[in-house]
Structures are given as structure tokens and as C-alpha cells.
Design an enzyme around this catalytic site. Structure first.
Site, mmCIF file in Angstrom:
data_model
loop_
_atom_site.group_PDB
_atom_site.id
_atom_site.type_symbol
_atom_site.label_atom_id
_atom_site.label_comp_id
_atom_site.label_asym_id
_atom_site.label_seq_id
_atom_site.Cartn_x
_atom_site.Cartn_y
_atom_site.Cartn_z
ATOM 1 N N CYS A 124 0.846 -1.207 0.000
ATOM 2 C CA CYS A 124 0.000 0.000 0.000
ATOM 3 C C CYS A 124 0.875 1.249 0.000
ATOM 4 O O CYS A 124 1.738 1.417 0.870
ATOM 5 C CB CYS A 124 -0.910 -0.002 1.223
ATOM 6 S SG CYS A 124 -1.779 1.556 1.486
ATOM 7 N N CYS B 82 0.469 3.357 3.413
ATOM 8 C CA CYS B 82 0.857 2.850 4.726
ATOM 9 C C CYS B 82 2.175 3.476 5.191
ATOM 10 O O CYS B 82 3.031 3.853 4.366
ATOM 11 C CB CYS B 82 0.983 1.333 4.685
ATOM 12 S SG CYS B 82 -0.576 0.458 4.873
ATOM 13 N N ASN C 27 -0.426 15.584 -3.245
ATOM 14 C CA ASN C 27 -0.832 14.510 -4.147
ATOM 15 C C ASN C 27 0.207 14.325 -5.247
ATOM 16 O O ASN C 27 0.607 15.288 -5.907
ATOM 17 C CB ASN C 27 -2.201 14.828 -4.758
ATOM 18 C CG ASN C 27 -2.847 13.620 -5.392
ATOM 19 O OD1 ASN C 27 -2.219 12.869 -6.123
ATOM 20 N ND2 ASN C 27 -4.125 13.435 -5.136
ATOM 21 N N HIS D 177 -4.165 0.264 8.093
ATOM 22 C CA HIS D 177 -4.717 -0.011 6.767
ATOM 23 C C HIS D 177 -6.105 -0.638 6.844
ATOM 24 O O HIS D 177 -6.915 -0.505 5.921
ATOM 25 C CB HIS D 177 -3.766 -0.951 6.014
ATOM 26 C CG HIS D 177 -4.139 -1.200 4.588
ATOM 27 N ND1 HIS D 177 -3.860 -0.308 3.577
ATOM 28 C CD2 HIS D 177 -4.780 -2.250 3.999
ATOM 29 C CE1 HIS D 177 -4.300 -0.800 2.425
ATOM 30 N NE2 HIS D 177 -4.866 -1.969 2.658
ATOM 31 N N ASN E 190 -13.681 10.055 -0.827
ATOM 32 C CA ASN E 190 -14.366 9.027 -1.609
ATOM 33 C C ASN E 190 -14.076 7.696 -0.931
ATOM 34 O O ASN E 190 -12.917 7.288 -0.838
ATOM 35 C CB ASN E 190 -13.851 8.982 -3.046
ATOM 36 C CG ASN E 190 -14.170 10.250 -3.803
ATOM 37 O OD1 ASN E 190 -15.234 10.838 -3.624
ATOM 38 N ND2 ASN E 190 -13.245 10.692 -4.644
ATOM 39 N N SER F 104 -9.265 4.674 -5.031
ATOM 40 C CA SER F 104 -8.235 3.840 -5.645
ATOM 41 C C SER F 104 -7.464 3.013 -4.634
ATOM 42 O O SER F 104 -6.645 2.167 -5.013
ATOM 43 C CB SER F 104 -7.258 4.724 -6.431
ATOM 44 O OG SER F 104 -6.655 5.677 -5.570
ATOM 45 N N HIS G 12 -6.968 2.102 2.004
ATOM 46 C CA HIS G 12 -6.415 2.732 3.202
ATOM 47 C C HIS G 12 -7.272 3.943 3.564
ATOM 48 O O HIS G 12 -7.666 4.705 2.680
ATOM 49 C CB HIS G 12 -4.968 3.175 2.948
ATOM 50 C CG HIS G 12 -4.219 3.527 4.190
ATOM 51 N ND1 HIS G 12 -3.317 2.681 4.790
ATOM 52 C CD2 HIS G 12 -4.258 4.639 4.963
ATOM 53 C CE1 HIS G 12 -2.821 3.254 5.866
ATOM 54 N NE2 HIS G 12 -3.386 4.446 5.993
ATOM 55 N N HIS H 4 -8.407 7.297 3.929
ATOM 56 C CA HIS H 4 -7.839 8.572 3.514
ATOM 57 C C HIS H 4 -8.884 9.433 2.813
ATOM 58 O O HIS H 4 -9.910 8.945 2.347
ATOM 59 C CB HIS H 4 -6.645 8.353 2.575
ATOM 60 C CG HIS H 4 -7.018 7.931 1.187
ATOM 61 N ND1 HIS H 4 -7.478 6.658 0.887
ATOM 62 C CD2 HIS H 4 -7.026 8.613 0.012
ATOM 63 C CE1 HIS H 4 -7.729 6.568 -0.405
ATOM 64 N NE2 HIS H 4 -7.475 7.740 -0.963
ATOM 65 N N GLN I 42 -9.076 13.644 0.708
ATOM 66 C CA GLN I 42 -8.283 14.595 -0.053
ATOM 67 C C GLN I 42 -8.683 16.022 0.292
ATOM 68 O O GLN I 42 -9.785 16.272 0.791
ATOM 69 C CB GLN I 42 -8.446 14.350 -1.554
ATOM 70 C CG GLN I 42 -7.995 12.970 -1.992
ATOM 71 C CD GLN I 42 -7.996 12.816 -3.503
ATOM 72 O OE1 GLN I 42 -7.342 13.568 -4.227
ATOM 73 N NE2 GLN I 42 -8.752 11.842 -3.983
ATOM 74 N N HIS J 216 -18.427 21.903 2.796
ATOM 75 C CA HIS J 216 -18.561 23.195 2.135
ATOM 76 C C HIS J 216 -18.397 24.265 3.203
ATOM 77 O O HIS J 216 -19.206 24.364 4.131
ATOM 78 C CB HIS J 216 -19.912 23.311 1.438
ATOM 79 C CG HIS J 216 -19.958 22.588 0.131
ATOM 80 N ND1 HIS J 216 -21.105 22.466 -0.631
ATOM 81 C CD2 HIS J 216 -18.990 21.967 -0.575
ATOM 82 C CE1 HIS J 216 -20.843 21.790 -1.733
ATOM 83 N NE2 HIS J 216 -19.570 21.469 -1.715
ATOM 84 N N PHE K 286 -28.164 4.756 -9.886
ATOM 85 C CA PHE K 286 -27.418 5.399 -10.967
ATOM 86 C C PHE K 286 -28.185 6.621 -11.456
ATOM 87 O O PHE K 286 -29.420 6.611 -11.503
ATOM 88 C CB PHE K 286 -27.205 4.428 -12.134
ATOM 89 C CG PHE K 286 -26.272 3.296 -11.822
ATOM 90 C CD1 PHE K 286 -24.905 3.447 -11.959
ATOM 91 C CD2 PHE K 286 -26.758 2.083 -11.376
ATOM 92 C CE1 PHE K 286 -24.041 2.400 -11.664
ATOM 93 C CE2 PHE K 286 -25.906 1.034 -11.077
ATOM 94 C CZ PHE K 286 -24.536 1.192 -11.220
#
Length: 338
Positions: free
Chosen positions: A53, A56, A78, A115, A153, A161, A164, A166, A168, A280, A311
């Protein structure tokens, strides 16, 4: 009921005052037969430490940098940023084609060195530590950029992706679409009613059928205008511009509210509940008026079970958002998950 309109039966539209948009609500459609795809849940049980990972502690990332042996949260630039620093190019136009440069920075924030944990399974003091870092990063980046977007996300269904724990933090030189819409709506409401839109909304919803959880400082509610089946809005009861403005007690109570909401999400379909969430906060420019109110959106995609997703297709893409499960039903189901 609103007036003589029965919200539990019959199609109707609901208005979102925060974005000045409408959505179609169609109660009863959740009973229709389902023959769509069912996605299998991953059977992999994560380890406390994964040597492969890139998030980690102590591991090497793709760009060749090695993570420190961090023991709590960890923030870094990033390695594949969507925004980069620099002076943005002014707007350029050729006929109907218009473009402008934008600058910014993107950071990754690991919530824990473990993790195998998630924000939903972290102990409450660790969640409080995450709140503190969100606030600190917002203030730091807000010194250079008008908009700071804290978000997470969670789950492959929402594009994560890496499992772990996390999130952003992106900061940009321009206000994104949602910020522009929410700024306009909140300013207009303050001018007309002399109070903040979301402070008034929190007071109206408190103790009502759409509330999932509430304490002395915070309200977690399935908003009246929710689009996603189990969408929620986290609102402070008092007027607050940004996370950094929260005092210690309010931060403690926010950690408790987050823990309560995420625990209910986990229990709802007995799965690692996927979602996209984000804070926000008032922009760091002239639009950061007294009209703004801090709030967080949670957008989970699950509809019927852990393997059936909602969807946005057809009518939603071509006309306006539409939902089958009413906000009141969704809140009732989440409240029941104690």
C-alpha cells in the site's frame, strides 16, 4: 404533509433552496421488480499494515518518496495532482469557445496508519484528530486560495483507488460550480429573510422525521431535497463559517455526530458503506459573507442492498434528478440502525 400535499404518496417535486434546483420524487417505485446487475462484495479482509500500500507508514510511493512512520494522521502533496500551483491565465474566448486557466494544489490526508480501519471504525478521539487536521489544512490553504474542498471518496463504488483510510483536500484559485450556486442561494436568502439559510433549516428540521442524529451542536438530516437514496447533510446549529471556527466542544460533538452517522451507514446493509462526502465552507474571498454556513454533504450510492446501486441515468441526466425512496423513509431506516 406540506399544506394539502401528501409527501408519502404520489409523485411530486421538491425544491432545493441551497442550489435553486428541483427534483422529482416518486414514492413506491422501490417496489418494482429488479433484474439489474448485482455486484459482488470484495472478499479481501485488509491487514493492519499492507507492504504494497502506497499510503501505509514507511512505504514507498509511485514517485519514489517514502512515507514517514506516522502514528496518527498524515498529509502530503498529491503525487498526481488535478490542480497545480502557478499564475492562472485569464479567460480566453473565440466565438462560443471560452476557457480560463486555474491554479491550485491537491493534498492527500491519511486518517490513520492502520490499513484495516476506516473513518467509520476509528475510535472517536481519532475522528476528532481528523476534524482538527481538516480545520488546520483549510486555514493554511485558504491563505492562498479562495476555495478549499475537503472530501473523501470511500469504496471502489465511488472511485476510491486505495482502501487505506484517507481523504483529499483540494484548493483552487476559482470557485467551483457548487460553491457559486450555494453562495448565490445563501446570499439571496440572507437578504430576504435576515438569517442564514442553513441555520434556519437546521432549526426547522430539529426533532423532525428527517433527522438521523442530533446533539447539542450538530444535526444530521436526510435533507428534504435529497437526491441520493441515503444522502445526508451535517449542519451545525449555531452560525459557523468554517471548520477552524469551531471551538473544542463543538469539535468533540462533531466527532460524535460523524461516528453516529457512519455507524448507521455501516449497519444499514451490513457492509463497508461507500460514499462521497465533502465539507462546504465559506470561501476565502469577498463572497465569504455572513450568509455562509458550514455544512457537510454525504452522497452514498446504495439503494436496495449492499450490492444494488442508484445510478443517475435517463431522466436524471436529461431532465432533473429523481428519487424513489422518500427522505422521510430513508431517515427512518437510518435512525433504526442503532
Amino acid at each position: 404533509m406540506i399544506g394539502n400535499l401528501d409527501l408519502s404518496n404520489g409523485s411530486h417535486r421538491r425544491y432545493n433552496p441551497l442550489t435553486d434546483e428541483w427534483l422529482l420524487v416518486s414514492p413506491g417505485r422501490t417496489q418494482r421488480p429488479w433484474t439489474g446487475a448485482i455486484e459482488p462484495e470484495p472478499a479481501v479482509v485488509p491487514m493492519a499494515y499492507d507492504p504494497d500500500c502506497y499510503l501505509c507508514p514507511g512505504n514507498l510511493r509511485a514517485v519514489g518518496e517514502r512515507n514517514p512512520i506516522y502514528g496518527s494522521t498524515f498529509v502530503f502533496e498529491n503525487d498526481f495532482a488535478a490542480l497545480t500551483p502557478g499564475l492562472p491565465t485569464p479567460a480566453q474566448q473565440e466565438g462560443l469557445l471560452r476557457a480560463e486557466g486555474t491554479a491550485g494544489t491537491c493534498r492527500v490526508m491519511c486518517f490513520s496508519p492502520r490499513h484495516d480501519l476506516t473513518l467509520a471504525t476509528l475510535p472517536q478521539p481519532a475522528v476528532r484528530a481528523v476534524v482538527d487536521v481538516w480545520a488546520q489544512q483549510t486555514t493554511e490553504l485558504g491563505a492562498d486560495y479562495p476555495w478549499v474542498q475537503v472530501f473523501e471518496n470511500r469504496g471502489t463504488a465511488m472511485g476510491a483507488s486505495n482502501p487505506h483510510p484517507h481523504g483529499q483536500i483540494w484548493a483552487s484559485s476559482t470557485l467551483p460550480n457548487e460553491a457559486v450556486r450555494e453562495s448565490a442561494a445563501q446570499r439571496a436568502h440572507l437578504e430576504r429573510h435576515r438569517q442564514r439559510l442553513l441555520v434556519e433549516y437546521a432549526a426547522q428540521e430539529s426533532g423532525g422525521p428527517r433527522v438521523v442524529f442530533e446533539n447539542a451542536a450538530w444535526l444530521v438530516v436526510v435533507p428534504f431535497w435529497a437526491v441520493w437514496p441515503f444522502e445526508t447533510l451535517i449542519l451545525p446549529r449555531a452560525a459557523v463559517l468554517r471548520l477552524a471556527d469551531l471551538e473544542a466542544t463543538a469539535r468533540d460533538l462533531l466527532a460524535a455526530a460523524l461516528a453516529a452517522l457512519l455507524d448507521r451507514y455501516e449497519r444499514l446493509f451490513a457492509t463497508a458503506f461507500p460514499y462521497s462526502m465533502g465539507w462546504h465552507q465559506a470561501p476565502f474571498d469577498d463572497s465569504a459573507s455572513e450568509a455562509w454556513q458550514l455544512h457537510a454533504h454525504y452522497y452514498p450510492p446504495l439503494l436496495r442492498s449492499a450490492t444494488v446501486r442508484k445510478f443517475m441515468v435517463g431522466y436524471e441526466l436529461l431532465a432533473e434528478p429523481q428519487r424513489d425512496l422518500t427522505a422521510e423513509e430513508a431517515a427512518e431506516r437510518l435512525r433504526a440502525e442503532l
